[in-house]
Design a protein around this motif. Sequence first.
Motif, PDB file in Angstrom:
ATOM      1  N   VAL A  52       0.851  -1.197   0.000  1.00  0.00           N
ATOM      2  CA  VAL A  52       0.000   0.000   0.000  1.00  0.00           C
ATOM      3  C   VAL A  52       0.885   1.244   0.000  1.00  0.00           C
ATOM      4  O   VAL A  52       2.038   1.193   0.432  1.00  0.00           O
ATOM      5  N   PRO A  53       0.369   2.362  -0.486  1.00  0.00           N
ATOM      6  CA  PRO A  53       1.152   3.601  -0.420  1.00  0.00           C
ATOM      7  C   PRO A  53       1.408   4.018   1.020  1.00  0.00           C
ATOM      8  O   PRO A  53       0.611   3.756   1.925  1.00  0.00           O
ATOM      9  N   SER A  54       2.506   4.679   1.233  1.00  0.00           N
ATOM     10  CA  SER A  54       2.862   5.197   2.553  1.00  0.00           C
ATOM     11  C   SER A  54       3.305   6.646   2.414  1.00  0.00           C
ATOM     12  O   SER A  54       3.570   7.131   1.304  1.00  0.00           O
ATOM     13  N   LEU A  55       3.378   7.318   3.552  1.00  0.00           N
ATOM     14  CA  LEU A  55       3.791   8.718   3.547  1.00  0.00           C
ATOM     15  C   LEU A  55       5.301   8.793   3.347  1.00  0.00           C
ATOM     16  O   LEU A  55       6.072   8.113   4.036  1.00  0.00           O
ATOM     17  N   ASP A  56       5.723   9.597   2.383  1.00  0.00           N
ATOM     18  CA  ASP A  56       7.145   9.739   2.100  1.00  0.00           C
ATOM     19  C   ASP A  56       7.822  10.468   3.260  1.00  0.00           C
ATOM     20  O   ASP A  56       7.385  11.552   3.652  1.00  0.00           O
TER      21      ASP A  56
ATOM     22  N   ASP B 130       3.017  13.812  -0.099  1.00  0.00           N
ATOM     23  CA  ASP B 130       4.068  13.105  -0.812  1.00  0.00           C
ATOM     24  C   ASP B 130       3.978  11.631  -0.455  1.00  0.00           C
ATOM     25  O   ASP B 130       4.126  11.256   0.713  1.00  0.00           O
ATOM     26  N   LEU B 131       3.725  10.792  -1.471  1.00  0.00           N
ATOM     27  CA  LEU B 131       3.553   9.359  -1.264  1.00  0.00           C
ATOM     28  C   LEU B 131       4.799   8.594  -1.682  1.00  0.00           C
ATOM     29  O   LEU B 131       5.515   9.004  -2.606  1.00  0.00           O
ATOM     30  N   LEU B 132       5.031   7.482  -1.007  1.00  0.00           N
ATOM     31  CA  LEU B 132       6.063   6.528  -1.386  1.00  0.00           C
ATOM     32  C   LEU B 132       5.350   5.269  -1.858  1.00  0.00           C
ATOM     33  O   LEU B 132       4.627   4.624  -1.087  1.00  0.00           O
TER      34      LEU B 132
ATOM     35  N   VAL C 238       1.510   6.037 -13.342  1.00  0.00           N
ATOM     36  CA  VAL C 238       2.638   6.323 -12.451  1.00  0.00           C
ATOM     37  C   VAL C 238       3.641   5.176 -12.549  1.00  0.00           C
ATOM     38  O   VAL C 238       3.282   3.994 -12.399  1.00  0.00           O
ATOM     39  N   VAL C 239       4.901   5.515 -12.800  1.00  0.00           N
ATOM     40  CA  VAL C 239       5.960   4.506 -12.885  1.00  0.00           C
ATOM     41  C   VAL C 239       7.051   4.735 -11.844  1.00  0.00           C
ATOM     42  O   VAL C 239       7.845   3.825 -11.581  1.00  0.00           O
ATOM     43  N   HIS C 240       7.115   5.909 -11.266  1.00  0.00           N
ATOM     44  CA  HIS C 240       8.162   6.207 -10.277  1.00  0.00           C
ATOM     45  C   HIS C 240       7.648   5.906  -8.868  1.00  0.00           C
ATOM     46  O   HIS C 240       6.435   5.881  -8.619  1.00  0.00           O
ATOM     47  N   ARG C 241       8.568   5.729  -7.947  1.00  0.00           N
ATOM     48  CA  ARG C 241       8.204   5.359  -6.590  1.00  0.00           C
ATOM     49  C   ARG C 241       7.724   6.553  -5.762  1.00  0.00           C
ATOM     50  O   ARG C 241       6.985   6.377  -4.798  1.00  0.00           O
ATOM     51  N   SER C 242       8.129   7.746  -6.095  1.00  0.00           N
ATOM     52  CA  SER C 242       7.709   8.937  -5.363  1.00  0.00           C
ATOM     53  C   SER C 242       6.633   9.665  -6.163  1.00  0.00           C
ATOM     54  O   SER C 242       6.747   9.819  -7.382  1.00  0.00           O
ATOM     55  N   LEU C 243       5.601  10.124  -5.446  1.00  0.00           N
ATOM     56  CA  LEU C 243       4.485  10.809  -6.112  1.00  0.00           C
ATOM     57  C   LEU C 243       4.022  11.947  -5.219  1.00  0.00           C
ATOM     58  O   LEU C 243       3.772  11.752  -4.013  1.00  0.00           O
ATOM     59  N   ARG C 244       3.879  13.112  -5.803  1.00  0.00           N
ATOM     60  CA  ARG C 244       3.361  14.290  -5.107  1.00  0.00           C
ATOM     61  C   ARG C 244       1.940  14.568  -5.606  1.00  0.00           C
ATOM     62  O   ARG C 244       1.706  14.756  -6.792  1.00  0.00           O
ATOM     63  N   LEU C 245       0.962  14.592  -4.664  1.00  0.00           N
ATOM     64  CA  LEU C 245      -0.429  14.907  -4.990  1.00  0.00           C
ATOM     65  C   LEU C 245      -0.781  16.250  -4.387  1.00  0.00           C
ATOM     66  O   LEU C 245      -0.614  16.469  -3.170  1.00  0.00           O
ATOM     67  N   ASN C 246      -1.294  17.151  -5.205  1.00  0.00           N
ATOM     68  CA  ASN C 246      -1.678  18.492  -4.757  1.00  0.00           C
ATOM     69  C   ASN C 246      -3.191  18.663  -4.829  1.00  0.00           C
ATOM     70  O   ASN C 246      -3.909  17.829  -5.373  1.00  0.00           O
ATOM     71  N   GLY C 247      -3.658  19.780  -4.276  1.00  0.00           N
ATOM     72  CA  GLY C 247      -5.078  20.101  -4.331  1.00  0.00           C
ATOM     73  C   GLY C 247      -5.928  19.293  -3.370  1.00  0.00           C
ATOM     74  O   GLY C 247      -7.132  19.115  -3.610  1.00  0.00           O
TER      75      GLY C 247
END
Length: 523
Positions: A124-128, A139-141, A172-181
């Motif tokens: 599952v995604p976690s907080l970076d 920011d998700l990891l 999404v292909v990268h391990r780090s993801l920034r979600l805004n809004g």
Amino acid sequence: LPPLPPPPPPPPVSELAPLPPARVVTKSTSCGSVTLKWETATPRTGYPLQGYEVSASRLDRAADPVMLNVGADAHTAEVTGLASGTHYSLTVRGWCAAGLGLPTEPLLVLTDPAAAAPATPFEVPSLDPASTGACDGIDLLLPALRPGCAGDASLRVLVSSGGEWRTAADGVVHRSLRLNGLDAYAAHRFRLVAVNAAGESAAGRPSATMLTDGAHGGLISPPEVRPTSSASFRVSWAVSPCRPQLLWEVLYAHRAEQPGGRVAGEARVWRTAVGGVAGGSVEVPDLRCPLGCAFRVRSAELKGWDQWSDPSAEVRSPDLPPIPAGAVRVELALSAGPAGLVAAEARVEAPGAREAEAELLRAVGAALHTAPSRFALLEARAAGRYAVMDILPAGASEHDTRRPEALAMELAHRKPGLRGAGVDTRVAAVLLLLQDGSVAPLGTRTEEPLAARALKLTIGICAAVGGAISLVMLARACSHSAAHRNGGRHKRVRGTPDSRRPRRPGKRAQDAAESEEDVSDCA
């Protein structure tokens, strides 16, 4: 066309490493692997070739390169663990005791499409940990893409803010993801859908709830607590600048003592101390914890967030001085605090505080028609709304000889108004304070009027006498009825010979009915 491959690594430090292999070509490809072949690399004099290193790097750099080492006599190698339908850059270089040689020119290869849809993501995604703490972003990891013919080509990220799930990011292909809004006043959960050319997986498990502003440690960190009097505490906690309008609820739990003097620290019963608190600090004004209390906080206005903070360390109430011999210690709850009494700390020295205390004692003495010297103020808190004082025994020179207990009960029953210079309030409640720190209410049981008690006694006596008379009359009626019926039967037995003949069935039924009537009458 795919993007250009990354630049080759810098040349080795040693010039004694082998030269690059020649004629590197693709032998075969699949949806999860590539097989290469090459010609032997030329070693340097005195440094024989010891092996080859084969490297496969994604052109989008979404994952670390896949490395493979083979022996010096190998001229082919299969690189596995690749993603389907993905461009890779492959290189080969030899190595010897002097180090790695120069790599070959990059060979661009596209793996075959996926053969089956990917399985449901398990992670599952976690907080970076490197989150920036923005008020509208998280920011998700993410987990690494799974390779193979049924692996992941990309990920779709779903988000729920307490309602339906919606797509937050796709491809999404990268391990780090920034979600805004994102809403700062809502908690968010995330789940993943894996996608490849053959289809997509079911949505994975939801993540833990997350908030904007990074780790938001203030919501789960234990509050800081310090006692401010024998029955009040100051509770403080961290507040995020992203959510200044939140209202908070503060709970407390006593450290219960079990029979035998053992203390049960785990069996806690949480109760609300105060609610609707704005900001990050509050005074709990009426709480005694002789054994210790723990505190925790939560905001009920944060959508989708149902977690309490961790409990604080247990804090004990400070002990008051011993109760003087013959005295009674009480706490007065006042409708309004007298002017001049300071609330934040017990017995804080401030301009006019001593005069305000003396005026309060004079007002209490005047309300009870006794000398103010019969009272000693120990502390005042909550803007003077609570006052702890000792009621002392009468001195030899005082005319009022009432016992301290009598004065305390009069305060509790009458709840008089207190008037004086700077004092205009009324006693709302009185508590009796014991030496062990426990309390007992006073004035909750009032004396019943004499007329009411006399009326209840008269009704009880009348009910008892009436019941006895009814029982006697019923017994006499039962006895008379039984005697009358028995007399009739005796006459039939002692009569003419014809009367001794067996009775008819109808007559026997009539006698049985009369017997049942006798039993019913007596009952």
